[in-house]
Design a protein around this motif. Structure first.
Motif, PDB file in Angstrom:
ATOM      1  N   ARG A 183       0.832  -1.211   0.000  1.00  0.00           N
ATOM      2  CA  ARG A 183       0.000   0.000   0.000  1.00  0.00           C
ATOM      3  C   ARG A 183       0.862   1.256   0.000  1.00  0.00           C
ATOM      4  N   GLN A 184       1.964   1.223   0.744  1.00  0.00           N
ATOM      5  CA  GLN A 184       2.824   2.400   0.803  1.00  0.00           C
ATOM      6  C   GLN A 184       3.617   2.587  -0.489  1.00  0.00           C
ATOM      7  N   VAL A 185       3.894   1.495  -1.201  1.00  0.00           N
ATOM      8  CA  VAL A 185       4.515   1.619  -2.522  1.00  0.00           C
ATOM      9  C   VAL A 185       3.610   2.408  -3.454  1.00  0.00           C
ATOM     10  N   VAL A 186       2.322   2.078  -3.454  1.00  0.00           N
ATOM     11  CA  VAL A 186       1.368   2.780  -4.318  1.00  0.00           C
ATOM     12  C   VAL A 186       1.282   4.249  -3.937  1.00  0.00           C
ATOM     13  N   ARG A 187       1.210   4.537  -2.648  1.00  0.00           N
ATOM     14  CA  ARG A 187       1.093   5.927  -2.208  1.00  0.00           C
ATOM     15  C   ARG A 187       2.354   6.720  -2.531  1.00  0.00           C
ATOM     16  N   GLN A 188       3.509   6.080  -2.357  1.00  0.00           N
ATOM     17  CA  GLN A 188       4.761   6.775  -2.682  1.00  0.00           C
ATOM     18  C   GLN A 188       4.829   7.078  -4.179  1.00  0.00           C
ATOM     19  N   PHE A 189       4.389   6.141  -4.987  1.00  0.00           N
ATOM     20  CA  PHE A 189       4.387   6.362  -6.433  1.00  0.00           C
ATOM     21  C   PHE A 189       3.477   7.525  -6.818  1.00  0.00           C
ATOM     22  N   LEU A 190       2.284   7.563  -6.263  1.00  0.00           N
ATOM     23  CA  LEU A 190       1.331   8.601  -6.624  1.00  0.00           C
ATOM     24  C   LEU A 190       1.796   9.989  -6.200  1.00  0.00           C
ATOM     25  N   GLU A 191       2.607  10.048  -5.141  1.00  0.00           N
ATOM     26  CA  GLU A 191       3.039  11.339  -4.616  1.00  0.00           C
ATOM     27  C   GLU A 191       4.499  11.650  -4.938  1.00  0.00           C
ATOM     28  N   GLU A 192       5.174  10.791  -5.702  1.00  0.00           N
ATOM     29  CA  GLU A 192       6.588  11.000  -6.027  1.00  0.00           C
ATOM     30  C   GLU A 192       6.735  12.168  -7.002  1.00  0.00           C
ATOM     31  N   PRO A 193       7.389  13.277  -6.589  1.00  0.00           N
ATOM     32  CA  PRO A 193       7.464  14.454  -7.464  1.00  0.00           C
ATOM     33  C   PRO A 193       8.512  14.344  -8.571  1.00  0.00           C
ATOM     34  N   HIS A 194       9.450  13.401  -8.446  1.00  0.00           N
ATOM     35  CA  HIS A 194      10.565  13.347  -9.400  1.00  0.00           C
ATOM     36  C   HIS A 194      10.556  12.064 -10.232  1.00  0.00           C
ATOM     37  N   ARG A 195       9.370  11.455 -10.375  1.00  0.00           N
ATOM     38  CA  ARG A 195       9.356  10.131 -10.986  1.00  0.00           C
ATOM     39  C   ARG A 195       9.636  10.152 -12.489  1.00  0.00           C
ATOM     40  N   ARG A 196       9.456  11.297 -13.143  1.00  0.00           N
ATOM     41  CA  ARG A 196       9.710  11.367 -14.585  1.00  0.00           C
ATOM     42  C   ARG A 196      11.079  11.967 -14.914  1.00  0.00           C
ATOM     43  N   GLN A 197      11.663  12.668 -13.967  1.00  0.00           N
ATOM     44  CA  GLN A 197      12.982  13.266 -14.178  1.00  0.00           C
ATOM     45  C   GLN A 197      13.753  13.168 -12.873  1.00  0.00           C
ATOM     46  N   ILE A 200      19.057  12.286  -8.888  1.00  0.00           N
ATOM     47  CA  ILE A 200      20.206  11.635  -8.265  1.00  0.00           C
ATOM     48  C   ILE A 200      21.295  11.397  -9.309  1.00  0.00           C
ATOM     49  N   SER A 201      22.532  11.633  -8.921  1.00  0.00           N
ATOM     50  CA  SER A 201      23.675  11.268  -9.761  1.00  0.00           C
ATOM     51  C   SER A 201      24.610  10.371  -8.966  1.00  0.00           C
ATOM     52  N   LEU A 202      25.217   9.423  -9.674  1.00  0.00           N
ATOM     53  CA  LEU A 202      26.184   8.508  -9.067  1.00  0.00           C
ATOM     54  C   LEU A 202      27.557   8.826  -9.637  1.00  0.00           C
ATOM     55  N   GLN A 203      28.505   9.085  -8.753  1.00  0.00           N
ATOM     56  CA  GLN A 203      29.857   9.425  -9.173  1.00  0.00           C
ATOM     57  C   GLN A 203      30.839   8.416  -8.603  1.00  0.00           C
ATOM     58  N   ARG A 204      31.778   7.987  -9.456  1.00  0.00           N
ATOM     59  CA  ARG A 204      32.812   7.035  -9.031  1.00  0.00           C
ATOM     60  C   ARG A 204      34.123   7.419  -9.688  1.00  0.00           C
ATOM     61  N   PRO A 205      35.235   7.112  -9.041  1.00  0.00           N
ATOM     62  CA  PRO A 205      36.542   7.536  -9.546  1.00  0.00           C
ATOM     63  C   PRO A 205      36.822   7.007 -10.946  1.00  0.00           C
ATOM     64  N   GLY A 206      37.272   7.897 -11.830  1.00  0.00           N
ATOM     65  CA  GLY A 206      37.703   7.499 -13.157  1.00  0.00           C
ATOM     66  C   GLY A 206      36.605   7.183 -14.137  1.00  0.00           C
ATOM     67  N   GLU A 207      35.335   7.439 -13.794  1.00  0.00           N
ATOM     68  CA  GLU A 207      34.216   7.111 -14.674  1.00  0.00           C
ATOM     69  C   GLU A 207      33.310   8.322 -14.836  1.00  0.00           C
ATOM     70  N   ASP A 208      32.588   8.394 -15.956  1.00  0.00           N
ATOM     71  CA  ASP A 208      31.595   9.435 -16.131  1.00  0.00           C
ATOM     72  C   ASP A 208      30.461   9.228 -15.135  1.00  0.00           C
ATOM     73  N   PRO A 209      29.871  10.307 -14.626  1.00  0.00           N
ATOM     74  CA  PRO A 209      28.765  10.141 -13.682  1.00  0.00           C
ATOM     75  C   PRO A 209      27.527   9.559 -14.355  1.00  0.00           C
ATOM     76  N   VAL A 210      26.751   8.843 -13.587  1.00  0.00           N
ATOM     77  CA  VAL A 210      25.434   8.374 -14.009  1.00  0.00           C
ATOM     78  C   VAL A 210      24.425   9.353 -13.435  1.00  0.00           C
ATOM     79  N   THR A 211      23.649  10.007 -14.283  1.00  0.00           N
ATOM     80  CA  THR A 211      22.813  11.119 -13.829  1.00  0.00           C
ATOM     81  C   THR A 211      21.317  10.842 -14.006  1.00  0.00           C
ATOM     82  N   ASP A 212      20.530  11.721 -13.401  1.00  0.00           N
ATOM     83  CA  ASP A 212      19.069  11.754 -13.571  1.00  0.00           C
ATOM     84  C   ASP A 212      18.381  10.480 -13.097  1.00  0.00           C
ATOM     85  N   LEU A 213      18.859   9.903 -12.001  1.00  0.00           N
ATOM     86  CA  LEU A 213      18.231   8.711 -11.440  1.00  0.00           C
ATOM     87  C   LEU A 213      17.106   9.114 -10.494  1.00  0.00           C
ATOM     88  N   VAL A 214      16.004   8.382 -10.563  1.00  0.00           N
ATOM     89  CA  VAL A 214      14.894   8.585  -9.644  1.00  0.00           C
ATOM     90  C   VAL A 214      15.164   7.877  -8.325  1.00  0.00           C
TER      91      VAL A 214
END
Length: 323
Positions: A183-197, A200-214
């Motif tokens: 039930r809380q998964v459904v509610r979180q989905f309905l109220e998630e403001p960043h679900r389409r864009q 979050i970005s992931l950065q690690r040494p020597g690699e390009d960042p992974v960006t725009d993660l929900v």
């Protein structure tokens, strides 16, 4: 053998009578001190005491769920990992999900798990497992956040928001059930403001960042969690013998959620969620998650509030477990 048994009296799947039987069984095989936790963080304090008295305590056993396990482990490793010096660690599952214990191959029944633990002690069966470590990132508003270990998973964003909602419901007297989580998964989905864009970005040494993660799910082992008796594999390659794996999703539109939820429910040890908006990374030793806005953070199913930056380290051979 001298052992400390840390008992969570609020463990959801063991009664007082069952706990008494388990304590008696363990005490018949070792010199046992039993302490019942009385407040949030008590199990961590007991783990720290055991680590500081490693010359007089050989084993620490946690009787409770994943939250109790996490607290004891953080206490044991408060000064850093040292498997050769620190007491061994063992788990008797008593929570609603018990991911760490089940990922180790233990029965989900507390009585059967106690029997398996006693057999392991008699035969000297043990393994040294990897763990995840988080800390604040220098130069950010979260730089003063203290280090914290996790045993099986962490998450920034959507899944942590779900856990936060579940904890709110439990504080209102609701029982921790799989239906409550769904039930809380459904509610979180309905109220998630960043679900389409994602933000979050992931950065690690020597690699390009992974960006725009929900969301970003960090796994130290597999499966990621259980839905009843069904294991769910977010990162099938994750293992107690390697560093950390990450599953990131860059979109949570209705079609994307339907697709990834189906993939998760039908996941196997060979295949987890995959597709255009899924990013999977294996065996990462060091990386950082940054968010443009404060997002909820969870570790081992415990909601830890909002964060904008978290540094992760996968630490191999961090904890000696009797199993």
């Amino acid at each position: 053998m001298r052992a400390l048994l840390v008992v969570n009296p609020a463990a959801t799947t063991t009664s007082a009578r069952t706990r008494d039987v388990l304590i008696h069984a363990l005490a018949s095989e070792m010199k046992l001190e039993t302490v019942t936790t009385e407040y949030r963080g008590h199990a961590r304090d007991l783990g720290r005491r055991a680590a500081d008295n490693a010359d007089t305590i050989d084993l620490v056993v946690a009787l409770g769920g994943d939250g109790t396990v996490n607290e004891v482990v953080n206490g044991l490793l408060h000064a850093g990992p040292d498997p050769e010096r620190l007491p061994g660690f063992a788990v008797v599952p008593g929570g609603s999900t018990n991911v760490f214990a089940r990922a180790l191959g233990l029965p989900n029944d507390a009585v059967e798990a106690t029997g398996a633990l006693l057999d392991a002690l008699r035969t000297g069966s043990e393994r040294t497992v990897s763990l995840g470590l988080t800390k604040g990132v220098p130069g950010t508003e979260d730089e003063a956040v203290p280090e914290r270990w996790f045993t099986f998973c962490a998450g920034l964003g959507f899944d942590a928001g779900v856990i936060g909602r579940v904890e709110q419901q439990r504080e209102r007297g609701k029982r921790s059930t799989h239906a409550l989580y769904l039930r809380q998964v459904v509610r979180q989905f309905l109220e998630e403001p960043h679900r389409r864009q994602g933000v979050i970005s992931l950065q690690r040494p020597g690699e390009d960042p992974v960006t725009d993660l929900v969301l970003a799910i960090v796994c130290n082992t597999s499966p990621w969690t259980y839905l009843g008796n069904r294991p769910l594999y977010a990162s099938p390659e994750a293992s107690f013998e390697t560093a950390l794996d990450v599953l990131g999703l860059s979109r949570l539109s209705t079609p994307a959620v339907t697709r990834y939820a189906t993939q998760l429910l039908t996941s196997t040890p060979e295949r987890g969620p995959h597709g255009k908006h899924a990013v999977t990374l294996h065996d990462l030793t060091d990386f950082t998650l940054h968010s443009k806005v404060p997002l909820p953070l969870q570790m081992d199913g415990d909601h830890l509030g909002l964060r904008t930056s978290v540094a992760f380290t996968g630490v191999r051979r961090a904890l000696r477990v009797i199993v």
